[in-house]
Write an enzyme that holds these catalytic residues in place. Sequence first.
Site, short mmCIF file in Angstrom:
data_model
loop_
_atom_site.label_atom_id
_atom_site.label_comp_id
_atom_site.label_asym_id
_atom_site.label_seq_id
_atom_site.Cartn_x
_atom_site.Cartn_y
_atom_site.Cartn_z
N LYS A 93 1.04 -9.22 11.54
CA LYS A 93 -0.25 -8.63 10.94
C LYS A 93 -1.04 -10.05 10.52
CE LYS A 93 1.99 -5.01 8.72
NZ LYS A 93 2.96 -4.53 7.65
N GLU B 39 -15.85 -18.11 11.92
CA GLU B 39 -15.30 -17.31 12.96
C GLU B 39 -14.09 -16.78 12.11
OE1 GLU B 39 -14.63 -19.70 16.02
OE2 GLU B 39 -16.51 -19.88 16.68
N LYS C 160 5.29 7.17 -2.01
CA LYS C 160 6.25 6.45 -1.20
C LYS C 160 6.87 5.34 -1.57
CE LYS C 160 4.18 4.53 2.33
NZ LYS C 160 3.47 4.13 3.61
N ASP C 161 5.99 4.28 -1.96
CA ASP C 161 6.31 3.04 -2.53
C ASP C 161 7.05 3.10 -3.75
OD1 ASP C 161 4.95 2.27 -0.27
OD2 ASP C 161 3.18 1.48 -1.45
N GLN D 218 -4.60 -3.11 16.74
CA GLN D 218 -5.44 -2.23 15.66
C GLN D 218 -5.74 -3.13 14.40
OE1 GLN D 218 -2.90 1.15 14.85
NE2 GLN D 218 -3.24 1.10 12.70
N ASP D 219 -6.89 -2.55 14.11
CA ASP D 219 -7.71 -3.19 12.92
C ASP D 219 -7.51 -2.27 11.70
OD1 ASP D 219 -10.47 -5.05 14.13
OD2 ASP D 219 -8.46 -5.65 13.81
N ASN D 220 -7.06 -2.33 10.51
CA ASN D 220 -7.13 -1.60 9.60
C ASN D 220 -8.04 -2.17 8.12
OD1 ASN D 220 -5.40 -0.14 10.50
ND2 ASN D 220 -3.42 -1.34 9.90
N TYR E 229 -6.97 -6.18 7.98
CA TYR E 229 -5.93 -6.93 8.96
C TYR E 229 -5.87 -6.36 10.26
CZ TYR E 229 -3.09 -3.03 6.89
OH TYR E 229 -2.52 -1.79 6.46
N HIS F 36 6.16 -3.01 3.01
CA HIS F 36 6.12 -2.27 3.93
C HIS F 36 6.48 -2.98 5.39
CE1 HIS F 36 3.12 0.32 1.94
NE2 HIS F 36 4.35 0.40 1.24
N ARG G 205 0.65 -2.32 -3.01
CA ARG G 205 0.97 -1.40 -1.87
C ARG G 205 1.87 -2.59 -1.07
NH1 ARG G 205 -3.67 1.98 0.60
NH2 ARG G 205 -5.33 1.66 -0.75
N ARG H 157 -29.14 -19.62 3.82
CA ARG H 157 -29.09 -18.12 3.75
C ARG H 157 -27.79 -17.25 3.43
NH1 ARG H 157 -29.43 -18.33 10.28
NH2 ARG H 157 -28.08 -19.99 9.70
N HIS I 195 5.74 -6.68 4.05
CA HIS I 195 4.60 -6.98 3.45
C HIS I 195 4.21 -6.08 2.41
CE1 HIS I 195 -0.01 -6.93 3.93
NE2 HIS I 195 0.33 -8.31 3.52
C1 LIG Z 1 -0.78 2.09 7.67
C2 LIG Z 1 -1.51 3.17 8.05
C3 LIG Z 1 -2.02 4.35 7.33
N1 LIG Z 1 -2.65 5.40 7.92
C4 LIG Z 1 -2.66 6.49 7.11
C5 LIG Z 1 -1.51 7.20 6.69
C6 LIG Z 1 -1.95 7.58 5.30
O1 LIG Z 1 -2.55 9.02 5.35
C7 LIG Z 1 -3.12 6.96 4.82
C8 LIG Z 1 -2.47 5.87 3.81
O2 LIG Z 1 -1.47 5.23 4.35
P1 LIG Z 1 -0.49 4.18 3.41
O3 LIG Z 1 -0.29 4.87 1.94
O4 LIG Z 1 0.81 3.97 4.06
O5 LIG Z 1 -1.27 3.04 3.06
P2 LIG Z 1 -0.79 1.57 2.77
O6 LIG Z 1 -0.02 1.89 1.62
O7 LIG Z 1 -2.01 0.77 2.75
O8 LIG Z 1 0.08 1.11 3.87
C9 LIG Z 1 0.01 -0.30 4.53
O9 LIG Z 1 0.26 -1.22 3.52
C10 LIG Z 1 0.83 -2.29 3.64
C11 LIG Z 1 0.08 -3.58 2.77
C12 LIG Z 1 1.06 -2.69 5.11
O10 LIG Z 1 1.32 -4.02 5.33
C13 LIG Z 1 0.88 -1.67 6.10
O11 LIG Z 1 0.01 -2.11 6.88
C14 LIG Z 1 0.67 -0.34 5.67
O12 LIG Z 1 2.21 0.37 5.48
O13 LIG Z 1 -3.61 6.15 6.03
C15 LIG Z 1 -3.11 5.47 9.11
O14 LIG Z 1 -3.57 6.50 9.95
N2 LIG Z 1 -2.72 4.28 9.98
C16 LIG Z 1 -2.33 3.30 9.61
O15 LIG Z 1 -1.97 2.04 10.23
#
Ligand SMILES: Cc1cn([C@H]2C[C@H](O)[C@@H](COP(=O)(O)OP(=O)(O)O[C@H]3O[C@H](C)C(=O)[C@H](O)[C@H]3O)O2)c(=O)[nH]c1=O
Length: 181
Positions: free
Chosen positions: A71, A28, A167-168, A47-49, A131, A62, A59, A23, A118
Site C-alpha cells: 500500500k 507529482e 470487525k475491528d 487498485q486506488d482506494n 491509497y 488490516h 481503521r 495560484r 496497516h
Molecule cells: C478495503 C475495501 C473495502 N471495500 C468495501 C467493503 C465494505 O463494504 C466497505 C468498508 O470496508 P472496510 O470497513 O473494510 O474499510 P476499512 O476499514 O477502511 O478497511 C481498510 O482499512 C485499512 C486502513 C486498510 O489498510 C485496508 O486497505 C482496508 O482493510 O468497503 C471494498 O469494496 N473494497 C476494498 O478494497
Amino acid sequence: MQATPLAIPDVILFEPRVFGDERGFFFESYNQRHFEAAIGYSVDFVQDNHSRSAKNVLRGLHYQIKQAQGKLVRVVHGEVFDVAVDIRKGSPTFGQWVGEVLSAENKKQLWIPAGFAHGFVTLSDNAEFLYKTTDYYAPTFERCIAWNDPSIGINWHSEGPFSLSAKDQQGVLLSEAEVFE
Ligand SMILES: Cc1cn([C@H]2C[C@H](O)[C@@H](COP(=O)(O)OP(=O)(O)O[C@H]3O[C@H](C)C(=O)[C@H](O)[C@H]3O)O2)c(=O)[nH]c1=O
C-alpha cells in the site's frame, strides 16, 4: 521527491517536491520511475482506494493473508497517524511497528509492503485517506489484528476514545493471528 526508510527499513516515507506559486501548488503524487528507483524493485498497483473518517476513527490493523497488498498511502484532507506492523515470520522486526503523521499539509506518503498489518487513526475533525494497492480486495483473505495488542504496544498519538468498526473490535492478538510465512 525524498525517500526515507523508517526504523523498519522496508517501510519508506516519501516527501514530494511541492511547487508553490501565487495560484497554489503542484506536486507529482505518484511517479512510477521515481517510486521504483526509491524502493529498489518494481510494483504493479491495481487498485486506488479513498476513505473518509471522522476524528478518532481508527481503521485497522488490516492485512490480506493471501493476495497480500502493498500500500502507498497519503492524506488529502486533514491528518492521521498511520501505522504499519511487521508480521513477517522470521523478520528481525517481527511484531514491531512504525508510524508517521500523514496530512494534507505535509503531503507525506508511506510505502507499506505486503507482509505488514496497516491501520490509522484520524487526528483531525475529518480526514480523507487515499491509497494504491498492489493486489485486489479479497474479503475472504482479510484479517484484523487488535489495534491495542499489548505485545505490539502502538502509541497512536491520540487520547481517544476511538471509534472502530464491528470487525475491528474483533481484532485478534498477534499471538493468535495468521502471519506471513
Ligand atoms: C478495503 C475495501 C473495502 N471495500 C468495501 C467493503 C465494505 O463494504 C466497505 C468498508 O470496508 P472496510 O470497513 O473494510 O474499510 P476499512 O476499514 O477502511 O478497511 C481498510 O482499512 C485499512 C486502513 C486498510 O489498510 C485496508 O486497505 C482496508 O482493510 O468497503 C471494498 O469494496 N473494497 C476494498 O478494497
